[in-house]
Write a protein that holds these residues in place. Structure first.
Motif, mmCIF file in Angstrom:
data_model
loop_
_atom_site.group_PDB
_atom_site.id
_atom_site.type_symbol
_atom_site.label_atom_id
_atom_site.label_comp_id
_atom_site.label_asym_id
_atom_site.label_seq_id
_atom_site.Cartn_x
_atom_site.Cartn_y
_atom_site.Cartn_z
ATOM 1 N N ASN A 87 -22.286 -62.413 -44.386
ATOM 2 C CA ASN A 87 -21.415 -63.534 -44.725
ATOM 3 C C ASN A 87 -22.087 -64.892 -44.558
ATOM 4 O OD1 ASN A 87 -18.378 -62.512 -45.144
ATOM 5 N ND2 ASN A 87 -19.372 -61.222 -43.595
ATOM 6 N N THR A 131 -3.853 -50.103 -35.686
ATOM 7 C CA THR A 131 -4.212 -50.990 -36.793
ATOM 8 C C THR A 131 -4.705 -52.330 -36.254
ATOM 9 O OG1 THR A 131 -1.916 -51.785 -36.942
ATOM 10 C CG2 THR A 131 -2.554 -49.953 -38.384
ATOM 11 N N ASP A 137 -6.863 -66.328 -41.916
ATOM 12 C CA ASP A 137 -7.259 -65.893 -43.254
ATOM 13 C C ASP A 137 -8.582 -66.545 -43.628
ATOM 14 O OD1 ASP A 137 -7.328 -64.813 -45.756
ATOM 15 O OD2 ASP A 137 -5.832 -66.165 -46.631
ATOM 16 N N ASN A 139 -13.028 -65.611 -44.514
ATOM 17 C CA ASN A 139 -13.941 -64.568 -45.008
ATOM 18 C C ASN A 139 -14.416 -63.669 -43.875
ATOM 19 O OD1 ASN A 139 -13.735 -65.512 -47.621
ATOM 20 N ND2 ASN A 139 -15.550 -66.825 -47.472
ATOM 21 N N GLN A 142 -11.618 -61.365 -42.602
ATOM 22 C CA GLN A 142 -11.353 -60.297 -43.559
ATOM 23 C C GLN A 142 -12.466 -59.265 -43.540
ATOM 24 O OE1 GLN A 142 -8.404 -59.950 -45.328
ATOM 25 N NE2 GLN A 142 -9.312 -57.915 -45.649
ATOM 26 N N TYR A 143 -13.709 -59.740 -43.393
ATOM 27 C CA TYR A 143 -14.845 -58.807 -43.344
ATOM 28 C C TYR A 143 -14.734 -57.910 -42.117
ATOM 29 C CZ TYR A 143 -19.472 -56.986 -42.386
ATOM 30 O OH TYR A 143 -20.502 -56.146 -42.086
ATOM 31 N N LEU A 145 -12.117 -57.225 -40.362
ATOM 32 C CA LEU A 145 -10.944 -56.358 -40.521
ATOM 33 C C LEU A 145 -11.271 -55.147 -41.388
ATOM 34 C CD1 LEU A 145 -7.881 -55.935 -40.073
ATOM 35 C CD2 LEU A 145 -7.500 -57.295 -42.139
ATOM 36 N N ASP A 146 -11.944 -55.379 -42.521
ATOM 37 C CA ASP A 146 -12.290 -54.277 -43.429
ATOM 38 C C ASP A 146 -13.207 -53.270 -42.738
ATOM 39 O OD1 ASP A 146 -10.788 -55.454 -45.392
ATOM 40 O OD2 ASP A 146 -12.503 -56.433 -46.371
ATOM 41 N N VAL A 147 -14.166 -53.780 -41.970
ATOM 42 C CA VAL A 147 -15.103 -52.878 -41.293
ATOM 43 C C VAL A 147 -14.392 -52.070 -40.224
ATOM 44 C CG1 VAL A 147 -17.127 -52.774 -39.798
ATOM 45 C CG2 VAL A 147 -17.114 -54.311 -41.776
ATOM 46 N N GLN A 149 -11.228 -51.318 -39.884
ATOM 47 C CA GLN A 149 -10.255 -50.356 -40.408
ATOM 48 C C GLN A 149 -10.922 -49.053 -40.833
ATOM 49 O OE1 GLN A 149 -8.293 -52.707 -43.428
ATOM 50 N NE2 GLN A 149 -6.520 -53.103 -42.119
ATOM 51 N N ASN A 150 -12.187 -49.138 -41.229
ATOM 52 C CA ASN A 150 -12.931 -47.933 -41.610
ATOM 53 C C ASN A 150 -13.751 -47.364 -40.454
ATOM 54 O OD1 ASN A 150 -12.074 -48.041 -44.346
ATOM 55 N ND2 ASN A 150 -13.601 -49.640 -44.747
#
Length: 312
Positions: A87, A131, A137, A139, A142-143, A145-147, A149-150
């Protein structure tokens, strides 16, 4: 203990990323406001400060906890560095985590995990629903969070560490650290004045040496509590070197306004009593719990005087 009667075990983690290859990591552990452990920044070993912690946590338990923390720190450092690179996040920056668990008087409990970036909340982990919840909000949020969650392995480890191990360890610490949790130190209050201008008098009530932290300090004008307003200001509660606390409450008044003023202090160590320190007097008065004792003392004095007179 907190005013609600709950007890909290908190772990504070701060990592300063100077660049992609150098990270300075610090960690602290608190039972309420009692520092029980810290993390050695060189090898990530746990150092305990309270002698009863060793009895509360057998070596096998805290060694397993130490190993889990090291795994977490390795994964955390890798994840943050990877996110910073992808990022374009400039170095240096600070990443922080606050996690722990709390037990309530009815024996229910909760665990919590919060993450921050450069002092701003980033996201939190809902341990009941497994969760991650973003706090802003951006970048980078969000990055991450995406990582996460997986990254189910990390979420599962955090769930075990805080929903299970933390609660179990806290229950044991509450037993072995009971004396430390119930420690009480009486507050010492003094009142003095400052005159920033001929038209203004600042009455200062300094309260120090008290423990635990929660305390109530109020000003009384002619026996009535002064309500909040621009003339009244109270500092934050600050720590002393002897592990007690202090604060100051300042009331702005007009010189020689004809009113009487007093500082009133309420604290758990005083029980149902209060400290009352009048402005212009050096004595400290204990009130609101001494009525019966004071009457008994007066009655005893009268009896002694009458007895002496009869003997004469």
């Amino acid at each position: 203990m907190s005013p609600t009667g709950s007890v909290t075990l908190r772990l504070l983690h701060t990592s300063t990323f100077q660049n992609s290859s150098f990270v300075d990591t610090e960690g602290l552990g608190f039972l309420e406001d009692i520092e029980v452990a810290s993390l050695d920044k060189h090898n990530w070993n746990i150092r305990f400060y309270q002698p009863w912690v060793h009895a509360a946590l057998p070596r096998g338990d805290w060694k397993a906890l130490e190993d889990m923390i090291k795994i977490y720190l390795h994964k955390f450092t890798h994840l943050i560095n990877e996110g910073a690179t992808e990022n374009g996040v400039p170095y240096p920056f600070v990443a922080q985590c606050r996690a722990g668990c709390e037990i309530y008087p009815n024996r229910t409990s909760r665990a919590f995990i919060y993450a921050a970036y450069n002092g701003q909340d980033l996201l939190s982990f809902d341990l009941d629903n497994h969760t991650w919840i973003p706090s802003q909000d951006t970048n980078i949020s969000q990055y991450v969070l995406d990582v996460l969650q997986n990254y189910t392995a990390l979420s599962e480890m955090l769930e075990v560490l805080f929903n299970e191990s933390c609660i179990d360890d806290l229950q044991v610490m509450m037993h072995y650290g009971q004396a430390a949790l119930e420690r009480q130190e009486l507050p010492v209050a003094t009142v003095f004045a400052r005159t920033p201008s001929p038209a203004q008098l600042l009455l200062v009530c300094r309260v120090t040496g008290f423990y635990p932290r929660p305390i109530s300090v109020a000003w009384l004008r002619d026996g009535q509590e002064v309500p909040p307003g621009p003339a009244l200001s109270t500092s934050s509660i600050l720590p002393n070197a002897d592990l007690t606390y202090q604060l100051r409450s300042i009331l702005a008044v007009t010189p020689r306004d004809g009113h009487s003023y007093a500082c009133r202090v309420r604290h758990r160590s005083l029980g149902t009593r209060s400290l009352l320190v009048p402005w212009g007097h050096s004595e400290v008065v204990l009130i609101a719990g001494l009525g019966a004792g004071l009457l008994a003392a007066v009655a005893m004095a009268v009896i002694v005087v009458l007895w002496v007179r009869r003997r004469r």
